[in-house]
Design a protein around this motif. Sequence first.
Motif, PDB file in Angstrom:
ATOM      1  N   UNK A 195       0.861  -1.184   0.000  1.00 40.18           N
ATOM      2  CA  UNK A 195       0.000   0.000   0.000  1.00 40.18           C
ATOM      3  C   UNK A 195       0.893   1.228   0.000  1.00 40.18           C
ATOM      4  N   UNK A 196       0.469   2.254  -0.716  1.00 44.25           N
ATOM      5  CA  UNK A 196       1.225   3.500  -0.760  1.00 44.25           C
ATOM      6  C   UNK A 196       2.049   3.650  -2.014  1.00 44.25           C
ATOM      7  N   UNK A 205      -3.933   5.689   1.836  1.00 39.83           N
ATOM      8  CA  UNK A 205      -3.966   4.293   1.378  1.00 39.83           C
ATOM      9  C   UNK A 205      -4.110   3.278   2.501  1.00 39.83           C
ATOM     10  N   UNK A 206      -3.446   3.493   3.633  1.00 35.68           N
ATOM     11  CA  UNK A 206      -3.550   2.500   4.696  1.00 35.68           C
ATOM     12  C   UNK A 206      -4.955   2.474   5.283  1.00 35.68           C
ATOM     13  N   UNK A 207      -5.550   3.647   5.495  1.00 34.70           N
ATOM     14  CA  UNK A 207      -6.917   3.694   6.037  1.00 34.70           C
ATOM     15  C   UNK A 207      -7.884   2.990   5.102  1.00 34.70           C
ATOM     16  N   UNK A 208      -7.724   3.213   3.803  1.00 40.67           N
ATOM     17  CA  UNK A 208      -8.605   2.555   2.834  1.00 40.67           C
ATOM     18  C   UNK A 208      -8.394   1.045   2.847  1.00 40.67           C
ATOM     19  N   UNK A 209      -7.134   0.632   2.963  1.00 38.58           N
ATOM     20  CA  UNK A 209      -6.868  -0.804   2.949  1.00 38.58           C
ATOM     21  C   UNK A 209      -7.384  -1.474   4.220  1.00 38.58           C
ATOM     22  N   UNK A 281      11.800   0.224  -5.192  1.00 34.74           N
ATOM     23  CA  UNK A 281      12.244   1.592  -4.908  1.00 34.74           C
ATOM     24  C   UNK A 281      11.051   2.510  -4.686  1.00 34.74           C
ATOM     25  N   UNK A 282       9.912   2.183  -5.277  1.00 32.53           N
ATOM     26  CA  UNK A 282       8.694   2.937  -4.985  1.00 32.53           C
ATOM     27  C   UNK A 282       7.833   2.224  -3.946  1.00 32.53           C
ATOM     28  N   UNK A 283       7.853   0.896  -3.938  1.00 30.81           N
ATOM     29  CA  UNK A 283       7.022   0.150  -2.987  1.00 30.81           C
ATOM     30  C   UNK A 283       7.484   0.363  -1.546  1.00 30.81           C
ATOM     31  N   UNK A 288       6.146   2.861   3.721  1.00 29.19           N
ATOM     32  CA  UNK A 288       6.488   3.680   4.891  1.00 29.19           C
ATOM     33  C   UNK A 288       5.613   4.929   4.935  1.00 29.19           C
ATOM     34  N   UNK A 289       5.451   5.559   3.782  1.00 30.55           N
ATOM     35  CA  UNK A 289       4.607   6.763   3.711  1.00 30.55           C
ATOM     36  C   UNK A 289       3.168   6.458   4.112  1.00 30.55           C
ATOM     37  N   UNK A 290       2.621   5.331   3.647  1.00 37.98           N
ATOM     38  CA  UNK A 290       1.233   4.992   3.983  1.00 37.98           C
ATOM     39  C   UNK A 290       1.052   4.949   5.499  1.00 37.98           C
ATOM     40  N   UNK A 291       2.029   4.397   6.209  1.00 35.74           N
ATOM     41  CA  UNK A 291       1.938   4.330   7.667  1.00 35.74           C
ATOM     42  C   UNK A 291       2.171   5.692   8.316  1.00 35.74           C
ATOM     43  N   UNK A 292       3.159   6.417   7.827  1.00 34.68           N
ATOM     44  CA  UNK A 292       3.425   7.748   8.383  1.00 34.68           C
ATOM     45  C   UNK A 292       2.233   8.672   8.179  1.00 34.68           C
ATOM     46  N   UNK A 293       1.641   8.596   6.995  1.00 37.36           N
ATOM     47  CA  UNK A 293       0.459   9.408   6.699  1.00 37.36           C
ATOM     48  C   UNK A 293      -0.691   9.043   7.628  1.00 37.36           C
TER      49      UNK A 293
END
Length: 321
Positions: A195-196, A205-209, A281-283, A288-293
């Motif tokens: 996700x992310x 993305x994490x909330x949606x997932x 490299x993007x995943x 990490x961003x999905x969780x930080x967000x």
Amino acid sequence: MDRISLGNDEFEGRNNAYVLADDAASELALVDTGIAVDPVRTDLRDGLADRGYEIADIDDIVLTHFHADHAGLAGEIQAESGATVYVHEADAPLVAGAEDAVAAVEDHRRELLAEWGVPEDARRELRTFFESAEIEGPPAEPTPIEDGEVLKVGGHRLETVHAPGHAAGLCCFEIDGGDEAFVGDALLPVYTPNVGGADVRVERPLAKYVDTLERLADRDYDRAWPGHRDPIDDPTARAETILEHHRERAATIVELLADHGPADAWTISSHLFGDLEGIHIVHGPGEAYAHLDHLRHEGFVTADSGTYRLEREPNTTERIV
């Protein structure tokens, strides 16, 4: 319903294409198509031939989402067979190869990679991967579908269950109103779906997932047929396992911020996953961003120009995911 296992050296694990057939009515449908490379074309044609069919016999293609390892062959199969291609309305422009939609994804990915702190040499490697990866066939002309829509294909009734997170338009399909479903990459038997980074269009993305996982758990299917690898015999337990994985990952990120101070998504990704190459490299920073967000929206961290700072640690009674 029958499963054809397809090769996949570009991403995680073998893909599945599912054959739905009503021989009495001469109806044939395919759920997902695999990636557009010659070994997979051979796998698919041979798998169909083993069951007495060929590409030209396919009447309908149902796509769980737009990713190349699920939709890559849809356009050329449609060109050969005249099949109708169904995909969620959020992903339809990408399956159709709409230039503005594709360009918007690429532009947004570049913006996010910079915001996440991905070094230029890694971004250059990722660009090379995308430019050199010949994994998508010609675009299809899709028929958009939406949550709750029922498709009658291959002698079966498929109810569309929108399941965003990994992709904006990812859908599961409940089979014949019963206890089984095609789940694409919403649930996987081995890996946890990214996700992310897998679809940068998805906001929160994490909330949606998490919502998707809870929705699938509530449906309590007896069996799920995923986009990769083997069937999942206890989908509810698998959904709950993935939820727990994300709770643990979020807690780990809180600990990293507490121990090491403010950080960007690339730095957190390096702690979680180490060195990355290719699509990861993007995943990696995307995850990490999905969780930080998510932690930012929940009030545990603050963000300033892509750098995240721990605001407060959760107490023992708080569930952060």
